[in-house]
Design a protein around this motif. Structure first.
Motif, PDB file in Angstrom:
ATOM      1  N   VAL A 107       1.248  -1.288   0.054  1.00 59.34           N
ATOM      2  CA  VAL A 107      -0.284  -0.307  -0.051  1.00 59.34           C
ATOM      3  C   VAL A 107       0.788   1.333   0.242  1.00 59.34           C
ATOM      4  CG1 VAL A 107      -1.510   1.201   1.587  1.00 59.34           C
ATOM      5  CG2 VAL A 107      -1.972  -0.611   1.312  1.00 59.34           C
ATOM      6  N   ILE A 108       2.117   1.007   0.583  1.00 61.78           N
ATOM      7  CA  ILE A 108       2.477   2.141   0.735  1.00 61.78           C
ATOM      8  C   ILE A 108       3.263   2.469  -0.432  1.00 61.78           C
ATOM      9  CG2 ILE A 108       5.123   3.229   1.973  1.00 61.78           C
ATOM     10  CD1 ILE A 108       2.311   3.373   3.386  1.00 61.78           C
ATOM     11  N   THR A 109       4.237   1.666  -1.456  1.00 57.83           N
ATOM     12  CA  THR A 109       4.256   1.260  -2.713  1.00 57.83           C
ATOM     13  C   THR A 109       4.016   2.059  -3.307  1.00 57.83           C
ATOM     14  OG1 THR A 109       5.807  -0.264  -1.691  1.00 57.83           O
ATOM     15  CG2 THR A 109       5.583  -0.001  -4.008  1.00 57.83           C
ATOM     16  N   ALA A 110       2.310   1.734  -2.945  1.00 53.92           N
ATOM     17  CA  ALA A 110       1.402   2.460  -3.678  1.00 53.92           C
ATOM     18  C   ALA A 110       0.937   3.898  -3.484  1.00 53.92           C
ATOM     19  CB  ALA A 110      -0.322   1.701  -4.017  1.00 53.92           C
ATOM     20  N   LEU A 111       0.934   4.200  -2.299  1.00 56.75           N
ATOM     21  CA  LEU A 111       1.442   5.501  -2.074  1.00 56.75           C
ATOM     22  C   LEU A 111       2.098   7.033  -2.677  1.00 56.75           C
ATOM     23  CD1 LEU A 111      -0.045   5.817   1.266  1.00 56.75           C
ATOM     24  CD2 LEU A 111      -1.223   7.655  -0.432  1.00 56.75           C
ATOM     25  N   MET A 112       3.148   6.059  -2.782  1.00 58.66           N
ATOM     26  CA  MET A 112       4.968   6.486  -2.885  1.00 58.66           C
ATOM     27  C   MET A 112       4.352   6.728  -5.648  1.00 58.66           C
ATOM     28  SD  MET A 112       6.377   7.278  -1.036  1.00 58.66           S
ATOM     29  CE  MET A 112       4.922   7.665  -0.047  1.00 58.66           C
ATOM     30  N   CYS A 113       4.226   5.743  -6.007  1.00 59.85           N
ATOM     31  CA  CYS A 113       4.429   5.474  -7.222  1.00 59.85           C
ATOM     32  C   CYS A 113       2.534   7.219  -7.588  1.00 59.85           C
ATOM     33  CB  CYS A 113       2.945   4.139  -7.511  1.00 59.85           C
ATOM     34  SG  CYS A 113       4.339   2.877  -6.936  1.00 59.85           S
TER      35      CYS A 113
ATOM     36  N   ILE B 321      12.037  11.378  -3.388  1.00 52.70           N
ATOM     37  CA  ILE B 321      12.536  11.072  -1.835  1.00 52.70           C
ATOM     38  C   ILE B 321      11.538   9.195  -2.519  1.00 52.70           C
ATOM     39  CG2 ILE B 321      10.671  10.967   0.074  1.00 52.70           C
ATOM     40  CD1 ILE B 321      12.105  13.383   0.225  1.00 52.70           C
ATOM     41  N   PRO B 322       9.892   9.578  -3.041  1.00 51.20           N
ATOM     42  CA  PRO B 322       8.882   8.699  -3.139  1.00 51.20           C
ATOM     43  C   PRO B 322       9.766   6.954  -4.270  1.00 51.20           C
ATOM     44  CG  PRO B 322       8.219  10.351  -3.788  1.00 51.20           C
ATOM     45  CD  PRO B 322       9.504  10.885  -3.327  1.00 51.20           C
ATOM     46  N   LEU B 323      10.600   7.911  -4.772  1.00 52.69           N
ATOM     47  CA  LEU B 323      11.354   7.044  -5.998  1.00 52.69           C
ATOM     48  C   LEU B 323      12.629   5.587  -4.888  1.00 52.69           C
ATOM     49  CD1 LEU B 323      10.770   6.376  -8.583  1.00 52.69           C
ATOM     50  CD2 LEU B 323      13.004   8.059  -9.478  1.00 52.69           C
ATOM     51  N   LEU B 324      13.613   5.945  -4.369  1.00 51.85           N
ATOM     52  CA  LEU B 324      14.125   6.156  -3.084  1.00 51.85           C
ATOM     53  C   LEU B 324      13.373   4.960  -1.946  1.00 51.85           C
ATOM     54  CD1 LEU B 324      17.193   6.542  -3.154  1.00 51.85           C
ATOM     55  CD2 LEU B 324      16.735   7.893  -0.742  1.00 51.85           C
ATOM     56  N   LEU B 325      12.559   5.561  -2.045  1.00 58.75           N
ATOM     57  CA  LEU B 325      11.469   5.038  -1.068  1.00 58.75           C
ATOM     58  C   LEU B 325      10.757   3.439  -1.789  1.00 58.75           C
ATOM     59  CD1 LEU B 325       9.209   7.181   0.537  1.00 58.75           C
ATOM     60  CD2 LEU B 325      10.340   4.812   1.918  1.00 58.75           C
ATOM     61  N   VAL B 326      10.573   3.901  -2.802  1.00 49.33           N
ATOM     62  CA  VAL B 326       9.979   2.394  -3.428  1.00 49.33           C
ATOM     63  C   VAL B 326      11.332   1.549  -3.767  1.00 49.33           C
ATOM     64  CG1 VAL B 326       9.272   1.589  -6.261  1.00 49.33           C
ATOM     65  CG2 VAL B 326       8.472   4.045  -4.439  1.00 49.33           C
ATOM     66  N   ILE B 328      13.551   1.170  -2.043  1.00 49.88           N
ATOM     67  CA  ILE B 328      13.926   0.163  -0.824  1.00 49.88           C
ATOM     68  C   ILE B 328      13.303  -0.641  -0.480  1.00 49.88           C
ATOM     69  CG2 ILE B 328      13.672   0.744   1.501  1.00 49.88           C
ATOM     70  CD1 ILE B 328      15.184   3.658   1.319  1.00 49.88           C
ATOM     71  N   MET B 329      11.925  -0.269  -0.898  1.00 50.61           N
ATOM     72  CA  MET B 329      11.094  -1.361  -0.312  1.00 50.61           C
ATOM     73  C   MET B 329      11.262  -2.777  -1.423  1.00 50.61           C
ATOM     74  SD  MET B 329       8.308  -0.386   1.172  1.00 50.61           S
ATOM     75  CE  MET B 329       8.361   1.091   2.805  1.00 50.61           C
ATOM     76  N   GLN B 330      11.425  -1.948  -2.611  1.00 54.21           N
ATOM     77  CA  GLN B 330      11.825  -3.732  -3.496  1.00 54.21           C
ATOM     78  C   GLN B 330      12.925  -4.400  -2.808  1.00 54.21           C
ATOM     79  OE1 GLN B 330      10.099  -4.171  -5.995  1.00 54.21           O
ATOM     80  NE2 GLN B 330       8.754  -2.637  -6.126  1.00 54.21           N
ATOM     81  N   PHE B 331      14.159  -3.815  -2.124  1.00 53.36           N
ATOM     82  CA  PHE B 331      14.945  -4.341  -1.880  1.00 53.36           C
ATOM     83  C   PHE B 331      15.645  -5.164  -0.716  1.00 53.36           C
ATOM     84  CE2 PHE B 331      17.143  -2.097  -5.224  1.00 53.36           C
ATOM     85  CZ  PHE B 331      17.165  -3.054  -6.295  1.00 53.36           C
ATOM     86  N   ARG B 332      14.339  -4.407   0.822  1.00 49.74           N
ATOM     87  CA  ARG B 332      14.078  -4.348   1.941  1.00 49.74           C
ATOM     88  C   ARG B 332      12.384  -4.632   2.413  1.00 49.74           C
ATOM     89  NH1 ARG B 332      17.130  -5.734   5.807  1.00 49.74           N
ATOM     90  NH2 ARG B 332      16.173  -5.429   8.176  1.00 49.74           N
ATOM     91  N   PRO B 333      11.504  -5.027   2.238  1.00 52.71           N
ATOM     92  CA  PRO B 333       9.780  -5.165   1.838  1.00 52.71           C
ATOM     93  C   PRO B 333      10.046  -4.785   3.627  1.00 52.71           C
ATOM     94  CG  PRO B 333      10.556  -7.243   0.930  1.00 52.71           C
ATOM     95  CD  PRO B 333      12.055  -6.623   1.293  1.00 52.71           C
ATOM     96  N   GLU B 334      10.617  -4.939   4.193  1.00 51.20           N
ATOM     97  CA  GLU B 334      10.417  -4.831   5.600  1.00 51.20           C
ATOM     98  C   GLU B 334      10.929  -3.920   6.630  1.00 51.20           C
ATOM     99  OE1 GLU B 334      12.996  -7.287   4.735  1.00 51.20           O
ATOM    100  OE2 GLU B 334      13.531  -7.765   6.285  1.00 51.20           O
TER     101      GLU B 334
END
Lengths: 305, 356
Positions: A107-113, B321-326, B328-334
Motif C-alpha cells: 500500500v505504501i509503495t502504491a502511495l509513493m507511485c 524521495i518516493p522513488l528512493l522509498l519504492v 528500498i521497498m523492493q530490496f528490503r520489503p520490511e
C-alpha cells in the motif's frame, strides 16, 4: 421542482466520475486485497493522455474532425492508460507480491507511485494549467427549467454501461470466475491451473482503462488539467468504494453515486455554504460505516479460531 | 552506572545542543531542522503505536496534529497574545504555562481520536483506514469553516508566547521544549509497550480473538492505544505551530499523514528505534534535497541532454524521495529495521541502558 431535478442531474454527473474511479479501485481490491492508492493519479494520467491524444489527432499531422477525434480518443486513451497501470503493477507491486511482503508495504509503495506520477508530471510539464480542446459540439436541451447538455448524458450513460459491462465480466465469464477465485483463496487458485499473474494483469488493464475513460470524460466536462486533479477525487472515490462495500462491483457503483448526491446536495442547499461539502459528506459516510461496518453491500468477514 | 550510559549520553547531547544554540554556534536554520526532526520523531513513533504495534492501518494521523496545533495555538493567543483581546496572563508565566498548553492540545487530540477508536471495535483493517481518512477530512473541513480562528486563511500569533518566554530568560526555548517532548514521547511509548498492560497491544496485533480469550480487554486497549497515539501527535502539532508561528488547516492534509506513514514503514512496522531512525533519515533527506545546488548537481546529466529544462528542487524532491522509498521497498520489503529493535540487532547494547 426544476431546481431539484437539475441538481439530481448534476449529482448524477458528479457521481458518475466517482463511480467510474471507484469501480477501478474495487476491481483491484477485490482480486488483490490491495488498496491501489495510485488509482487517482492513474485517472490524472488518463486525463493528460487524453489531452495529448486529442491534440495529436486534431493537429496538423492528421487533422481529424472533433467528433472523429472523440471516437478515436476513447479507445486510445483507455489502452494507453491501461499500459500505465500495468507498468505500475509490473515494476512496483509484482516483485513485492513475489517476495511475500506485508500487505501494508505494498500500500505504501502504491502511495509513493502516486506521488511520483504527480510530481514527475509537475516537473516535466510545468505548473501551468492545460486547456482541454472541445471535442463534442455542445448542444443544450431545455426541458421546462431543466438544462441538459449532451456531455452530461454521455458521462452518465458511460458510467452505467461500464458498470453493466464489468458486472457481466465478473459474474458471467470465465476470467471473472478466476478473479473471484483469486479473491476467495489465493493459494489454491494456481493449483487449479489458473495463471494468476495474467488474471491480475487483466484486472489492472480493466481498472486502469476505465480510470482513463473517466479522465477523458472529466477533462471534457471540466476542461482544465492540473497535476493534482486526481488526488482529492481519488481519495474520495476510494471512500465511496468502501462505503459501498469494497470488493463488490455494485457497491462501488452505488457508493460513488451516493457520494456525488451528498456533495451536490450540500452545495445546492440554500442555507449551507459550499465549504461544508467535505464536512457533511464525510460525516454521513462515517455514520454509514458506524452502522454497517463492512459497507452497504459488503459481506461480514468471519474469523476462524 | 553502566546501565545509565545511554541516558547520560542523550542528556549530554541535548545539553550540548542547547549550549551551541545559546551561543549562536549553530544558526537558526540548523536549529529549525533539529526541531523538525524532533517533531517528525514524535509523529512517526506515535503512529507506530497504532500502525506497527497494533497492526491497524491508520492513514489520517495529521488530523490529530491539526487538532493539537489549533487548540494549543488558540490557548496560546488567549493567554499571552493579542489576538482575542488583552493577554490574560503576565508574560512571566509563559515558561510554566507553555508545556501545559501543549499537553492540553494533546488531550483534545486524544478526545478526537475516540471518533476512530469507537468504530475500531467492530471494523477491520481497510474499513478502519477509511474512517481515519474521513476523520482527517472532517477535522480539516471543520476548522476551515470556523471563521473565528481564521478558517482557511490560517491562524497566527503564537509567537507571542515564545517571545514571552524569551523575555523571561534569553535562550533557545523552542529547541528545549522539542527535545523535552521528544524524550517524553519515546519514554511514554516505550514504557507503555513494554508494560504488562501494554503487552495487550501486541497481542491484538498477533491475534485479536485469542487475545480476547486470554482476558485482554481488547476494546479498552484499543481505545487507550488510539488515545495515547493521538495525544502525542497532538503535542507534536502544538510544538509545530509554535515553531512556525502560523498554522493553516491545509498544512495538515493527507500529504502530511502520508509523510508520517512513510516514516513508519521506512523504519519497519512495530520497531520504535526504526521509527526514530526513519524520522531522522527522512527529515534529513527532505532538507538535503531542498537545496537547488545539490539538485542541479544530481540532475546534471539530464539537464545536459535537455538544456531548456529547468527543474526546481522543491518538485524534484517529491519525485526522488518516493522513488528512493519504492526502491528500498523492493530490496528490503520490511523497512530499515523490520520489526526488530536496535538492541536485537546489536545485543551488546543491552548492557548500556535499562528500562526497568
Amino acid at each position: 421542482m426544476d431546481f431539484i431535478i437539475q441538481n439530481i442531474l448534476n449529482a448524477l454527473q458528479w457521481g458518475s466520475f466517482y463511480a467510474l474511479i471507484a469501480l477501478g479501485y474495487t476491481l483491484v481490491y477485490g482480486v488483490l486485497r490491495l488498496i491501489n492508492f495510485a488509482h487517482g493519479d492513474i485517472f490524472m494520467v488518463g486525463a493528460y493522455i487524453a489531452f495529448f491524444v486529442a491534440g495529436f489527432l486534431l493537429g496538423p499531422a492528421l487533422g481529424l474532425s472533433p467528433f472523429m477525434t472523440f471516437l478515436l480518443a476513447v479507445p486510445l486513451t483507455m489502452a494507453l492508460t491501461a499500459c500505465v497501470g500495468v507498468t505500475l503493477e509490473r515494476i512496483a507491486y509484482r516483485p513485492l507480491r513475489r517476495k511475500g511482503a506485508h500487505r501494508l508495504y505494498v500500500v505504501i509503495t502504491a502511495l509513493m507511485c502516486g506521488l511520483i506520477l504527480e510530481y514527475s508530471n509537475l516537473a516535466v510539464l510545468g505548473a501551468s494549467r492545460l486547456k482541454f480542446p472541445e471535442l463534442v459540439e455542445k448542444s443544450i436541451w431545455h426541458l421546462g427549467g431543466v438544462t441538459i447538455t449532451n456531455l452530461k448524458v454521455i458521462v452518465i450513460v458511460a458510467a452505467v454501461v461500464v458498470f453493466l459491462f464489468l458486472n457481466f465480466i465478473v459474474t458471467k465469464t470465465k476470467i471473472g470466475m478466476a478473479m473471484r477465485g483469486i479473491s476467495y483463496d489465493k493459494f489454491a487458485i494456481p493449483l487449479m491451473g489458473i495463471p494468476i499473474d495474467s488474471i491480475i494483469v487483466f484486472t489492472f488493464i480493466l481498472g486502469s482503462g476505465f480510470a482513463g475513460l473517466a479522465g477523458l470524460l472529466f477533462a471534457m466536462s471540466y476542461p482544465i488539467l492540473e497535476p493534482f486533479m486526481g488526488m482529492l477525487i481519488g481519495w474520495k472515490a476510494f471512500i465511496a468504494a468502501v462505503v459501498g462495500g469494497i470488493g463488490d462491483i455494485k457497491g462501488a457503483f452505488v457508493g460513488g453515486f451516493l457520494l456525488g448526491f451528498i456533495e451536490v446536495g450540500v452545495v445546492a442547499m440554500p442555507f449551507l455554504e459550499s465549504t461544508y461539502k467535505d464536512l457533511f459528506g464525510f460525516t454521513i459516510l462515517l455514520i454509514i460505516l458506524w452502522i454497517k461496518p463492512t459497507g452497504l453491500f459488503g459481506m461480514p468477514q468471519s474469523t476462524k479460531i | 552506572m553502566q546501565k545509565y550510559t545511554l541516558n547520560i549520553i542523550m542528556a549530554a547531547c541535548a545539553i550540548v545542543l542547547l549550549v551551541l544554540a545559546q551561543f549562536r554556534i549553530i544558526d537558526n536554520y540548523i536549529q529549525a531542522v533539529i526541531m523538525f526532526v524532533g517533531i517528525n520523531i514524535m509523529m512517526s513513533t506515535s503512529l507506530n503505536l497504532v500502525n506497527g504495534n497494533m497492526g491497524e492501518f491508520t492513514c489520517g494521523h495529521a488530523a490529530y496534529m491539526c487538532v493539537g496545533a489549533y487548540v494549543s495555538s488558540v490557548l496560546s493567543v488567549l493567554f499571552f497574545g493579542k489576538g482575542f483581546g488583552a493577554a490574560l496572563l503576565p508574560s512571566s508565566m509563559a515558561v510554566l504555562i507553555f508545556p501545559i498548553i501543549i499537553l492540553i492540545g494533546g488531550v483534545f487530540a486524544a478526545l478526537v481520536s475516540i471518533l476512530v477508536a469507537l468504530p475500531s471495535f467492530k471494523t477491520r483493517d481497510d474499513y478502519l483506514a477509511i474512517i481515519t481518512i474521513a476523520v482527517n477530512y472532517i477535522v480539516i473541513s471543520a476548522i476551515e469553516n470556523m471563521n473565528w480562528i481564521g478558517g482557511s486563511r490560517g491562524f497566527q500569533g503564537m509567537k507571542d508566547t515564545v517571545w514571552a518566554m524569551k523575555d523571561t530568560l534569553k535562550g533557545p526555548w523552542m529547541l528545549f521544549w522539542v527535545i523535552l517532548f521528544t524524550a517524553f514521547t519515546i519514554w511514554v511509548i516505550r514504557r507503555f509497550i513494554t508494560s504488562t498492560y501494554g503487552k495487550g497491544v501486541n497481542a491484538i496485533c498477533q491475534d485479536e480473538v485469542a487475545a480476547e480469550i486470554m482476558s485482554v480487554n481488547t476494546n479498552r486497549i484499543k481505545t487507550v492505544n488510539f488515545m495515547i497515539s493521538a495525544g502525542l501527535a497532538g503535542c507534536a502539532g502544538g510544538l509545530f505551530a509554535h515553531i512556525v508561528g502560523y498554522v493553516n488547516p491545509q498544512s495538515f492534509n493527507i500529504l502530511k499523514s502520508t509523510e508520517a506513514m512513510v516514516m513508519v514503514y521506512l523504519g519497519g512496522m512495530g520497531s520504535l528505534s526504526g521509527a526514530v531512525i526513519a524520522a531522522v533519515v527522512f527529515t534529513g533527506l527532505m532538507e538535503v534535497l531542498r537545496s537547488q545546488a545539490i539538485m542541479d548537481f544530481l540532475l546534471a546529466p539530464a539537464t545536459f541532454v535537455f538544456p531548456d529544462w529547468e527543474p526546481s528542487a522543491g518538485v524534484i524532491k517529491w519525485v526522488m524521495i518516493p522513488l528512493l522509498l519504492v526502491l528500498i521497498m523492493q530490496f528490503r520489503p520490511e523497512g530499515i529495521m523490520g520489526n526488530k529493535e536496535l538492541s536485537d540487532v546489536f545485543p551488546k547494547l543491552k548492557k548500556y541502558y535499562t528500562f526497568k
